[in-house]
Write a protein that holds these residues in place. Structure first.
Motif, PDB file in Angstrom:
ATOM      1  N   ILE A 158      55.009  20.457  55.583  1.00 35.94           N
ATOM      2  CA  ILE A 158      56.012  19.743  56.376  1.00 35.94           C
ATOM      3  C   ILE A 158      55.669  19.762  57.870  1.00 35.94           C
ATOM      4  N   ASP A 159      54.749  20.655  58.268  1.00 41.44           N
ATOM      5  CA  ASP A 159      54.329  20.679  59.672  1.00 41.44           C
ATOM      6  C   ASP A 159      53.033  21.474  59.787  1.00 41.44           C
ATOM      7  N   SER A 160      52.123  20.998  60.646  1.00 47.06           N
ATOM      8  CA  SER A 160      50.868  21.697  60.917  1.00 47.06           C
ATOM      9  C   SER A 160      50.537  21.579  62.388  1.00 47.06           C
ATOM     10  N   THR A 161      50.021  22.649  62.939  1.00 45.71           N
ATOM     11  CA  THR A 161      49.584  22.622  64.339  1.00 45.71           C
ATOM     12  C   THR A 161      48.459  23.633  64.502  1.00 45.71           C
ATOM     13  N   VAL A 162      47.673  23.486  65.566  1.00 49.78           N
ATOM     14  CA  VAL A 162      46.568  24.404  65.822  1.00 49.78           C
ATOM     15  C   VAL A 162      46.413  24.595  67.321  1.00 49.78           C
ATOM     16  N   SER A 163      46.060  25.808  67.717  1.00 45.60           N
ATOM     17  CA  SER A 163      45.825  26.119  69.127  1.00 45.60           C
ATOM     18  C   SER A 163      44.845  27.283  69.207  1.00 45.60           C
ATOM     19  N   ARG A 164      44.288  27.465  70.384  1.00 45.34           N
ATOM     20  CA  ARG A 164      43.377  28.597  70.580  1.00 45.34           C
ATOM     21  C   ARG A 164      44.174  29.896  70.715  1.00 45.34           C
ATOM     22  N   ALA A 165      43.603  30.965  70.185  1.00 47.34           N
ATOM     23  CA  ALA A 165      44.249  32.272  70.286  1.00 47.34           C
ATOM     24  C   ALA A 165      43.205  33.359  70.052  1.00 47.34           C
ATOM     25  N   LYS A 166      43.469  34.517  70.577  1.00 45.84           N
ATOM     26  CA  LYS A 166      42.631  35.667  70.215  1.00 45.84           C
ATOM     27  C   LYS A 166      43.284  36.348  69.017  1.00 45.84           C
ATOM     28  N   VAL A 167      42.447  36.695  68.033  1.00 44.81           N
ATOM     29  CA  VAL A 167      42.956  37.235  66.777  1.00 44.81           C
ATOM     30  C   VAL A 167      42.155  38.477  66.405  1.00 44.81           C
ATOM     31  N   ARG A 168      42.703  39.193  65.426  1.00 40.04           N
ATOM     32  CA  ARG A 168      41.983  40.352  64.890  1.00 40.04           C
ATOM     33  C   ARG A 168      42.255  40.427  63.389  1.00 40.04           C
ATOM     34  N   SER A 169      41.207  40.286  62.617  1.00 42.12           N
ATOM     35  CA  SER A 169      41.343  40.459  61.175  1.00 42.12           C
ATOM     36  C   SER A 169      41.496  41.942  60.872  1.00 42.12           C
ATOM     37  N   ARG A 170      42.356  42.248  59.898  1.00 42.10           N
ATOM     38  CA  ARG A 170      42.595  43.654  59.556  1.00 42.10           C
ATOM     39  C   ARG A 170      41.811  44.101  58.323  1.00 42.10           C
ATOM     40  N   ALA A 171      41.345  43.155  57.513  1.00 43.35           N
ATOM     41  CA  ALA A 171      40.683  43.554  56.270  1.00 43.35           C
ATOM     42  C   ALA A 171      39.695  42.493  55.817  1.00 43.35           C
ATOM     43  N   LYS A 172      38.544  42.937  55.322  1.00 42.04           N
ATOM     44  CA  LYS A 172      37.533  42.068  54.724  1.00 42.04           C
ATOM     45  C   LYS A 172      37.605  42.265  53.213  1.00 42.04           C
ATOM     46  N   LEU A 173      38.206  41.309  52.522  1.00 46.13           N
ATOM     47  CA  LEU A 173      38.404  41.403  51.085  1.00 46.13           C
ATOM     48  C   LEU A 173      37.367  40.547  50.365  1.00 46.13           C
ATOM     49  N   ASN A 174      37.179  40.809  49.071  1.00 46.82           N
ATOM     50  CA  ASN A 174      36.272  40.000  48.266  1.00 46.82           C
ATOM     51  C   ASN A 174      37.027  39.412  47.087  1.00 46.82           C
ATOM     52  N   TYR A 175      36.474  38.358  46.502  1.00 45.35           N
ATOM     53  CA  TYR A 175      37.178  37.603  45.466  1.00 45.35           C
ATOM     54  C   TYR A 175      37.544  38.460  44.259  1.00 45.35           C
ATOM     55  N   GLN A 176      36.602  39.222  43.762  1.00 42.41           N
ATOM     56  CA  GLN A 176      36.865  39.998  42.557  1.00 42.41           C
ATOM     57  C   GLN A 176      37.951  41.038  42.799  1.00 42.41           C
ATOM     58  N   GLY A 177      37.885  41.718  43.950  1.00 43.41           N
ATOM     59  CA  GLY A 177      38.892  42.729  44.259  1.00 43.41           C
ATOM     60  C   GLY A 177      40.275  42.125  44.409  1.00 43.41           C
ATOM     61  N   VAL A 178      40.355  40.973  45.077  1.00 42.98           N
ATOM     62  CA  VAL A 178      41.648  40.307  45.255  1.00 42.98           C
ATOM     63  C   VAL A 178      42.201  39.862  43.905  1.00 42.98           C
ATOM     64  N   GLN A 179      41.337  39.293  43.053  1.00 47.77           N
ATOM     65  CA  GLN A 179      41.788  38.859  41.727  1.00 47.77           C
ATOM     66  C   GLN A 179      42.343  40.029  40.925  1.00 47.77           C
ATOM     67  N   GLN A 180      41.652  41.132  40.968  1.00 43.02           N
ATOM     68  CA  GLN A 180      42.097  42.317  40.234  1.00 43.02           C
ATOM     69  C   GLN A 180      43.423  42.839  40.770  1.00 43.02           C
ATOM     70  N   ASP A 181      43.561  42.892  42.092  1.00 43.90           N
ATOM     71  CA  ASP A 181      44.793  43.405  42.696  1.00 43.90           C
ATOM     72  C   ASP A 181      45.981  42.501  42.384  1.00 43.90           C
ATOM     73  N   ILE A 182      45.752  41.182  42.445  1.00 44.20           N
ATOM     74  CA  ILE A 182      46.851  40.253  42.151  1.00 44.20           C
ATOM     75  C   ILE A 182      47.280  40.391  40.691  1.00 44.20           C
ATOM     76  N   GLU A 183      46.317  40.443  39.787  1.00 47.83           N
ATOM     77  CA  GLU A 183      46.655  40.555  38.367  1.00 47.83           C
ATOM     78  C   GLU A 183      47.319  41.888  38.038  1.00 47.83           C
ATOM     79  N   ALA A 184      46.931  42.936  38.756  1.00 44.27           N
ATOM     80  CA  ALA A 184      47.513  44.257  38.502  1.00 44.27           C
ATOM     81  C   ALA A 184      48.857  44.444  39.191  1.00 44.27           C
ATOM     82  N   GLY A 185      49.210  43.504  40.082  1.00 44.57           N
ATOM     83  CA  GLY A 185      50.469  43.627  40.808  1.00 44.57           C
ATOM     84  C   GLY A 185      50.423  44.619  41.948  1.00 44.57           C
ATOM     85  N   THR A 186      49.209  44.976  42.389  1.00 41.65           N
ATOM     86  CA  THR A 186      49.062  45.968  43.457  1.00 41.65           C
ATOM     87  C   THR A 186      48.713  45.333  44.805  1.00 41.65           C
ATOM     88  N   ALA A 187      48.544  44.005  44.849  1.00 35.77           N
ATOM     89  CA  ALA A 187      48.194  43.340  46.106  1.00 35.77           C
ATOM     90  C   ALA A 187      49.394  43.339  47.049  1.00 35.77           C
TER      91      ALA A 187
END
Length: 483
Positions: A158-187
């Motif tokens: 319903i709405d999209s916008t973009v602007s410059r910002a400084k950010v900080r990622s908190r975690a580097k996840l991988n596909y298999q780990g995310v899939q497992q966590d979501i399926e296990a209900g632990t994500a």
């Protein structure tokens, strides 16, 4: 469409070293950056300025293969008060490091895109930037283009916008780990919401007639002196992650269309009845039940790329039916055709600037439009040349040549054997009715075939393998003769 990746074991790489080196030579793929470009990269790192807007409070995370370091995208997903969702999507701000006219810019225009080869990758930008301060690696504050998408409860934007910002990622996840966590209900909730939002977006895609193809990865190994290829199906999370990128590409296209200046990735549906009939014939050859009245998109979405017959159809039909190009427009002179047929909406590339040249420009156009400003002159100056620049990219050629090389390696000890196959394409329309493409049932490969008589589309043939040479220069490393 998610790009199919090829993974090759160390033993396979060593055995195919000469062929892989030859492939890089054929592609003229540079393995090193010039010294002056590396020096420019170091200077750019020292001169970069972080945006004033601070979004480091957002607990962003990335999802990539475990070994990836050039991280273009990070996200944070949350529920909106009163219903619906909010997607925060950070894209690496490459323009903060690569200035127009600089050695880094010139080198990027030479390379166009990152090449992914079976044994290594040839990056678009020096790794000191793309795998360092420009990458959305965890626990470092970096400049980014920060998108915010608001969605309703059904997953519609319903709405999209973009602007410059400084950010900080908190975690580097991988596909298999995310899939497992979501399926296990632990994500954690933000990660778990990726399934909820991704599934809704897949339903939105199907409703508008979009084509969704998640091609399986290939794993190449060497065992007892023989090469083997296994196919690994994409995880559902990879499709959900792709939906966030597609959503952003569609939003970027809409922003540029509204602003009157931009560049789209457009794709027209094939309307030539002979070509359409030919594609239907290929489906029949491969025993794919394409019922009358079923749209192409619906058929494709029902196929399983892990099935070798379905993969053969997708490889041939997509190339024949859907040919994409880049469409530039300026000063509100909107082109007649703006849609991307496979996506079933206007679309542009904008989410992988560390790996693709054009994304740096589309990002700038969207930031300027959302700020109510004119696009930077360096973007406008390059706009008309970008389609030609992108046409020089070698990514698809590299992917195809890598597959050719591996299939030739798999069959290199079987020259002279005869295989059963089906002719799934012929070159009759190009004046070569005795040449075409054959699809083998076992092993599941496709190759060039020649015949003493005219080849008929859909014909069952006995195909003698006459060449399987990973070192053969050019494309036809794998060649058959109808007997």
């Amino acid at each position: 469409m998610r790009r199919r990746q090829m993974h090759m074991s160390r033993e396979a790489q060593d055995a195919l070293l000469k062929a892989l080196q030859q492939l890089r030579a054929e592609l003229k793929a540079p393995t090193e950056f010039p010294v002056h470009v590396l020096q420019a990269a170091e200077a750019a790192k020292a001169e970069v300025r972080l945006p004033d807007k601070d979004a480091t409070h957002l607990p962003l995370f990335t999802i990539d293969p475990p070994t990836s370091k050039d991280l273009d995208q990070a996200m944070f997903l949350e529920r909106r008060p009163g219903g619906g969702y909010r997607v925060h999507y950070a894209i690496a701000d490459v323009a903060a490091f690569v200035k127009a006219g600089s050695p880094l810019d010139a080198e990027a225009h030479d390379r166009i895109e990152t090449l992914y080869l079976p044994d290594l990758k040839v990056p678009l930008h020096p790794p000191s930037i793309s795998e360092g301060p420009a990458s959305l690696l965890p626990d470092q504050i970096v400049p980014a283009l920060l998108w915010r998408h608001d969605l309703d409860a059904d997953g519609n934007v319903i709405d999209s916008t973009v602007s410059r910002a400084k950010v900080r990622s908190r975690a580097k996840l991988n596909y298999q780990g995310v899939q497992q966590d979501i399926e296990a209900g632990t994500a954690e909730e933000s990660v778990a919401l990726l399934r909820e939002i991704g599934t809704l977006r897949e339903a939105v895609e199907a409703a508008r007639g979009g084509v969704a193809v998640n091609l399986p990865d290939q794993e190449v190994t060497l065992k007892d002196g023989s090469f083997q290829v296994n196919y690994v199906a994409a995880l559902p999370v990879e499709g959900w992650n792709e939906q966030i990128s597609l959503m952003t590409g569609m939003a970027a296209a809409r922003i540029m269309l509204d602003s009157g200046t931009g560049i789209l990735r457009t794709q027209k549906e094939q309307t030539d009845p002979q070509v359409v009939q030919r594609v239907h014939a290929i489906a029949k050859c491969l025993d794919i039940d394409w019922k009358p009245g079923v749209p192409y998109a619906a058929l494709v979405n029902s196929l399983d790329p892990a099935d070798h017959r379905h993969m053969a159809f997708l490889s041939e039909a997509i190339a024949m039916l859907l040919k994409a190009e880049y469409t530039v427009f300026r000063d509100h002179h909107i082109p007649k055709h703006t849609a991307h047929a496979a996506i079933a909406a206007p679309y542009t590339y904008c989410t992988a600037p560390l790996r693709r040249l054009i994304d740096r420009y589309t990002g700038e156009l969207c930031v300027a439009a959302c700020a109510g400003q004119a696009p930077p002159n360096w973007v406008l100056d390059a706009l008309n040349c970008l389609p030609c620049d992108m046409a020089r990219g070698k990514g698809k050629v590299a992917d195809r040549r890598a597959v050719d090389l591996v299939e030739a390696a798999v069959l290199k000890n079987r020259v002279g054997e005869v295989f059963g196959g089906v002719v799934i394409n012929t070159d009759a329309e190009d004046g070569r009715p005795k040449e075409g493409t054959v699809h083998l049932a076992e092993p599941a490969v496709m190759g060039r075939i020649t015949s003493g008589a005219e080849l008929d589309l859909g014909a069952s043939v006995q195909a003698e393998l006459t060449r399987a040479d990973p070192l053969f220069a050019g494309r036809n490393k794998l060649l058959f003769r109808s007997v």
